[in-house]
Design an enzyme around this catalytic site. Sequence first.
Site, PDB file in Angstrom:
ATOM      1  CE  LYS A  48      -0.612   0.394   5.069  1.00  0.00           C
ATOM      2  NZ  LYS A  48      -0.146   1.580   5.239  1.00  0.00           N
ATOM      3  CB  THR A  49       4.128   2.288   1.879  1.00  0.00           C
ATOM      4  OG1 THR A  49       3.441   2.101   2.968  1.00  0.00           O
ATOM      5  CG2 THR A  49       4.756   3.519   1.969  1.00  0.00           C
ATOM      6  CG  ASP A 237      -1.152   4.862   4.809  1.00  0.00           C
ATOM      7  OD1 ASP A 237      -1.797   4.001   4.478  1.00  0.00           O
ATOM      8  OD2 ASP A 237      -0.207   4.781   5.548  1.00  0.00           O
ATOM      9  CD  GLU A 238      -2.353   1.719   8.312  1.00  0.00           C
ATOM     10  OE1 GLU A 238      -3.334   1.020   8.084  1.00  0.00           O
ATOM     11  OE2 GLU A 238      -1.348   1.191   8.091  1.00  0.00           O
ATOM     12  CD  GLN A 268      -3.663  -5.314   8.263  1.00  0.00           C
ATOM     13  OE1 GLN A 268      -2.844  -5.277   8.760  1.00  0.00           O
ATOM     14  NE2 GLN A 268      -3.367  -5.022   6.759  1.00  0.00           N
ATOM     15  NE  ARG A 617       0.782  -8.047  11.006  1.00  0.00           N
ATOM     16  CZ  ARG A 617       0.724  -7.073   9.806  1.00  0.00           C
ATOM     17  NH1 ARG A 617       1.676  -6.372   9.690  1.00  0.00           N
ATOM     18  NH2 ARG A 617      -0.308  -7.561   9.021  1.00  0.00           N
TER      19      ARG A 617
END
Length: 673
Positions: A48-49, A237-238, A268, A617
């Site tokens: 995503k970044t 973002d997020e 998430q 993770r």
Amino acid sequence: MLSPDGEGSHGVSAEGQSYLSLLNPKQREAVESLYGPVLVLAGAGTGKTLVLTTRIVHILSGRHAFPSQILAVTFTNKAAQEMRKRIERLIGDSVGAMPWLGTFHSIGAKILRKHGELVGLEGNFSILDKDDQLRLLKALISAHGIDEKRWPARTLSSCIDRWKNLGLTPDKVGTSEKDSFYADGQGQILYKAYQERLESINAVDFGDLLLSCLTLFNKNNDILEQYRDRFRFIMVDEYQDTNAAQYLWLRLFTRPGSNICCVGDEDQSIYAWRGAEIDNILLFDKHFPGAKIIRLECNYRSTSNILDAASHLIAYNRGRLGKKLYSADDEEGVKVHVCEHWSGSEEAQAIGQEIEYSQRQGEMLDDIAILVRASFQMRAFEDRFITIGLNYRVIGGPRFYERAEIRDALAYLKLLTTRNNDLAFERIINLPRRNIGNSTMNILHQVARANSFSLMEAARFCSQEGKLKPKTRLSLVHFLKKMDQWRSLLDEMPHPDLAGLVLEESGYTRMWQQDKSPDAQGRLENLKELVQSMESFENMIEFLEHVSLFMDTEQQGNKKEDKVNIMTLHAAKGLEFNTVFLPGWEEGLFPHQRSLDEPNGDGLEEERRLAYVGITRARRAVKISFARSRRIRNSWQSPDPSRFISELPEDKIFKEGNFGDYNHYKGIRFPEN
């Protein structure tokens, strides 16, 4: 120059297109879908970044906007810095200025520095940190004649933070039980007084950086229109972590059909306790009609078995838009291990042995993480690792014995066993508050120096000689009497029981029980874990010596050493490791009992998202474990295995241990090895 429709008159150069070759088809679609509202559902490890930064580069390279016409909002300064570095690497010196890039709060501060006078602020206003905020609130509580022991400043701070996260000014706070419980309905009055005090000293807290912007824009439409015209492209973002105030702030910047791109993952969303509203992302297409939804499902982090297990688990949630992750390199990898242990201590011992074995096989400790649901679980691992000499670090918070509530409790016990421990005396003499302030402590220090007394001896002397105010003297006499009573029980009562008695009768436990801040429950669990941990020691002196040696070891440690990572699941978001251990998967612990008690199943769904975060993770291996028995809240329990274990796909897990008599719990079925 920009063409009338916003497209660059020169298009995107061949040289400028090179960055697009780094993207997969869905990532490229997200980058090139510039106009109108866009929601990018970016699963864990899907880049995503990269999409956000490349999208900004694409806008600039294609001359769709000038840098100052782009607003990119992140949740952390670290994320903003990472995006800034990536953009600089991609565009080099070709663009002289950078977009408006920063956190919600930093962008809000930037706007208020320009227009603060319209909401009663001078341009040089100060931003209070948490300590300054608490000091101010304590003064207001005292001025209103409210008992701060019963209604702590931290509780009021949490109320005010929640109201600001909801976008509520004092005049809009309701009268429901949830809104008005503080000090029997005086919370709204104190909130108003607090805001007036902030204005008088030309200061804001972090919540005001958004709330004051909302006030600014709602009362000054001309200013709002300037920013609406300014920002041709908005990126967030997020987005799944936004609260009500952040959502309202973003909506004010947009008109129907605005070019807003939000990147997030509903699977998430794990911060409801901090005010995050998952409906912001679930209802995106209703909030922004005509929105295009793009799903990023190609994962560059984990193996197929890990991703299949995570996807199967999260599919049990109703509140999601839906996606299924798959591995970029299609590597199957090892199955997810599910391990049964007899007790929590055996669990810590087994994990320690497995990590030692992995280390001997060449795996770096830095690539291993233990992710726990509750911070009190860390103590067993910390004690075990200290015993076997295994290096570790705690991420996202202090180590167990370094936590404030643990240090406070230890100070009580040290003073109990060592009368002349002045540091312990100073730490707890007014904790909880006993009307013993700085002036009283100055008197005690003077008497102690003049007579070569310890502070405890000085306190006894002053309380007998009438050197203190009556109210202070009464509090001090009561404290000294309780210390004498507890000390007389050192050889008569089991030391864990005595420690629990001290924490209870001193009022320290009650202080945290009355505290309504989000971390109060965790502090109480840590205190119970501390008392429980004492059982493995012969007496209190031996236990305190163990803690002292532990702390000394910490001070000698080298921060650059290879270390196992221990943290809560909440702190692990955004991180990744080769091997992830997930201990304590038991009903009541994970999912946590508080979430099971919530109506509508919302709490359970957030716990399941937390499990999903934990599993994703891992790059190479996931090892889930549960115990037949565990000591929780100072009592032995025999919990059922977590329902989340039964929701894992049977063909993706590998059992370790004797599960025979556990097969009746929650319909769990375990495949043969």
